[in-house]
Scaffold this active site. Structure first.
Site, PDB file in Angstrom:
ATOM      1  N   ALA A   1      37.883  28.949  44.955  1.00 37.09           N
ATOM      2  CA  ALA A   1      38.285  27.575  45.302  1.00 37.09           C
ATOM      3  C   ALA A   1      39.262  27.024  44.117  1.00 37.09           C
ATOM      4  O   ALA A   1      39.978  26.423  44.345  1.00 37.09           O
ATOM      5  CB  ALA A   1      36.931  26.650  45.573  1.00 37.09           C
TER       6      ALA A   1
ATOM      7  N   LYS B   1      37.464  48.112  35.436  1.00 40.42           N
ATOM      8  CA  LYS B   1      38.896  47.331  34.826  1.00 40.42           C
ATOM      9  C   LYS B   1      39.297  48.737  33.988  1.00 40.42           C
ATOM     10  O   LYS B   1      40.422  49.142  34.307  1.00 40.42           O
ATOM     11  CB  LYS B   1      38.154  46.374  34.262  1.00 40.42           C
ATOM     12  CG  LYS B   1      37.728  45.327  34.939  1.00 40.42           C
ATOM     13  CD  LYS B   1      37.075  43.811  33.684  1.00 40.42           C
ATOM     14  CE  LYS B   1      37.037  43.236  34.804  1.00 40.42           C
ATOM     15  NZ  LYS B   1      36.357  42.180  33.130  1.00 40.42           N
TER      16      LYS B   1
ATOM     17  N   GLY C   1      34.438  31.202  46.639  1.00 45.53           N
ATOM     18  CA  GLY C   1      33.693  30.758  45.791  1.00 45.53           C
ATOM     19  C   GLY C   1      34.034  30.760  44.138  1.00 45.53           C
ATOM     20  O   GLY C   1      35.756  29.616  44.886  1.00 45.53           O
TER      21      GLY C   1
ATOM     22  N   GLY D   1      36.732  33.146  35.462  1.00 48.78           N
ATOM     23  CA  GLY D   1      36.157  32.215  35.281  1.00 48.78           C
ATOM     24  C   GLY D   1      37.013  31.283  36.082  1.00 48.78           C
ATOM     25  O   GLY D   1      38.373  31.847  36.480  1.00 48.78           O
TER      26      GLY D   1
ATOM     27  N   ILE E   1      44.478  36.927  31.627  1.00 52.09           N
ATOM     28  CA  ILE E   1      45.182  37.797  30.685  1.00 52.09           C
ATOM     29  C   ILE E   1      45.990  37.853  30.897  1.00 52.09           C
ATOM     30  O   ILE E   1      46.284  38.721  32.673  1.00 52.09           O
ATOM     31  CB  ILE E   1      44.837  38.831  29.201  1.00 52.09           C
ATOM     32  CG1 ILE E   1      43.194  38.039  29.011  1.00 52.09           C
ATOM     33  CG2 ILE E   1      45.752  39.249  28.459  1.00 52.09           C
ATOM     34  CD1 ILE E   1      43.205  38.515  27.622  1.00 52.09           C
TER      35      ILE E   1
END
Length: 435
Positions: A22, A212, A18, A309, A143
């Site tokens: 990629a 997280k 995805g 992202g 990060i």
């Protein structure tokens, strides 16, 4: 680590192509020389797996062996590392990672749900076999917060970690504040822009941030991952009017994950917070993430960057691959899995702090006295009281803030207030955090 003596290429298999998968392939291709320079060997993609073969992913896959089944990919005989970018806490992702470890492959993953639910068991399995699980990409995208906590702050006893862990929510809250629009309107825009999923519930109900936070808590405090003890609330009930009042009171509204050592045990909570405008985290807007760690020798450290992202997340995945290629080894959660110390979870009812409360009440004599009495009966002390305008006989918003009190007392007071005939909507409460 089993690859530390090798000088040949590090051979990897990538499960899931995805956005992030990629991105990893593109980064490895574009930065091949830089990566080889930094780890003394090339990183070579020998196998890939995804749902669709025909899709153009903007990268050459001709040299990689294709697998329709990611679990079969994990058994590929010539692979040193399996990169799992499928997602989800069960099913193919879990089976792929488990088989990779059984077959003696290191694992790199961006899968926070998998680690939140099964991280401790997977770490024990990996460490028993002398294998690494890299998961920098699972928390806060680009990060380097896992390395920052686990390695950079290794000499510190960490007392608190808190942060903005979900870019979708931070974007929505930022847009609500800056444009005055309501939640549903901004969410629809976020979906059009690709910042929010078609089904955004994992993000906006706080579950993604909670996954997280559970991982960060383990790394920060040396405890087993304990997702079930995270208190989780989302942002659906934050209203445009709350931003007006927050601004007047000197606050910003953020969805935060907070993990803290307390006298009652370790707090783990995700919920909307009001934070002072002067707090560093108040200035982190849009899709950015931020994490602040408090160490006994280093004091406060702030990490800020893109939390999702293609590029940032791929950067984190490849950083873990470079560590493995160099033979750099650290226990998965900073402490060997067998030495992770069970910690008492602190119940949400024990949280102590101040509160913002918004009520919709019928504007008539005696209503405010009733509210004040409900607070007084639970020993909750009011700090400020705001009512803008009058509309006798109509419903009007009333806002109050409290001095520090216990959550249990606050909840009892709110339950009493909600039962009042003059209170026409459920009370809305946002916790105030004085960072």
């Amino acid at each position: 680590m089993s690859d530390s003596h090798k000088t040949g290429p590090l051979k990897i298999a990538v499960a899931g192509l995805g956005t992030v998968g990629a991105g990893v392939l593109k980064l490895l291709e574009r930065q091949a020389d830089l990566i080889e320079q930094r780890c003394g060997r090339r990183i070579e993609v020998v196998a890939v797996s995804a749902r669709s073969r025909g899709k153009d992913r903007g990268v050459d896959l001709s040299k990689a062996e294709w697998y329709d089944d990611p679990v079969a990919l994990a058994a590929h005989p010539g692979v040193d590392v399996v990169v799992e970018l499928i997602g989800g806490s069960e099913g193919a992702a879990k089976e792929t990672v488990e088989l990779a470890l059984e077959r003696g492959r290191h694992v790199v993953t961006a899968n926070k749900a998998l680690l939140a639910h099964h991280g401790t068991a997977l770490a024990a399995k990996a460490e028993a076999a002398g294998l690494a699980i890299g998961f920098e990409a699972a928390v806060a995208g680009g990060i380097p917060i896992i390395k920052g906590l686990r390695e950079g702050l290794a000499a510190n006893r960490v007392s608190e970690v808190h942060g903005i862990l979900n870019g979708t929510c931070n974007y929505i809250l930022t847009e609500m504040r800056t444009t005055g629009r309501d939640f549903a309107d901004v969410l629809a825009d976020a979906q059009k822009l690709g910042y929010a999923e078609a089904d955004p519930s994992f993000d906006i109900d706080g579950v993604d941030a909670a996954h997280k936070l559970a991982i960060l808590t383990s790394v920060a405090f040396g405890t087993p991952v304990d997702f079930k003890s995270v208190h989780v609330e989302g942002i659906r009930h934050v209203s445009a009017v709350d931003f007006d009042y927050a601004d007047a009171l000197g606050y910003r509204i953020k969805l935060l994950g907070i993990a803290r050592r307390t006298d009652h045990g370790i707090e783990q909570r995700v919920h909307p917070c009001m934070v002072p405008k002067a707090a560093p985290i108040a200035a982190v807007d849009g899709v950015f993430n931020a994490v602040i760690a408090q160490g006994d020798f280093v004091d406060r450290v702030l990490f800020v960057g893109r939390g999702a992202g293609e590029g940032p997340t791929a950067s984190a995945v490849v950083a873990d691959l470079i560590d493995i290629a160099r033979g750099r080894s650290t226990p998965t959660f900073g402490v060997p899995a067998a030495q992770l110390s069970e910690a008492q979870p602190s119940p949400m009812e024990a949280r102590r702090g101040s509160y913002y409360v918004r009520l919709m009440v019928v504007d008539r004599p005696g209503v405010i006295a009733d509210v004040a009495a409900a607070m007084r009966d639970q020993n909750v002390s009011m700090e400020q009281f705001l009512q803008r305008g009058r509309a006798p006989g109509e419903a009007v918003p009333v806002v109050l803030t409290t001095h520090d009190t216990e959550e249990a007392a606050m909840q009892r007071a709110l339950a009493t207030i909600a039962d009042k005939e003059s209170v026409v909507e459920p009370p809305r409460m946002i916790r105030i955090e004085q960072f």
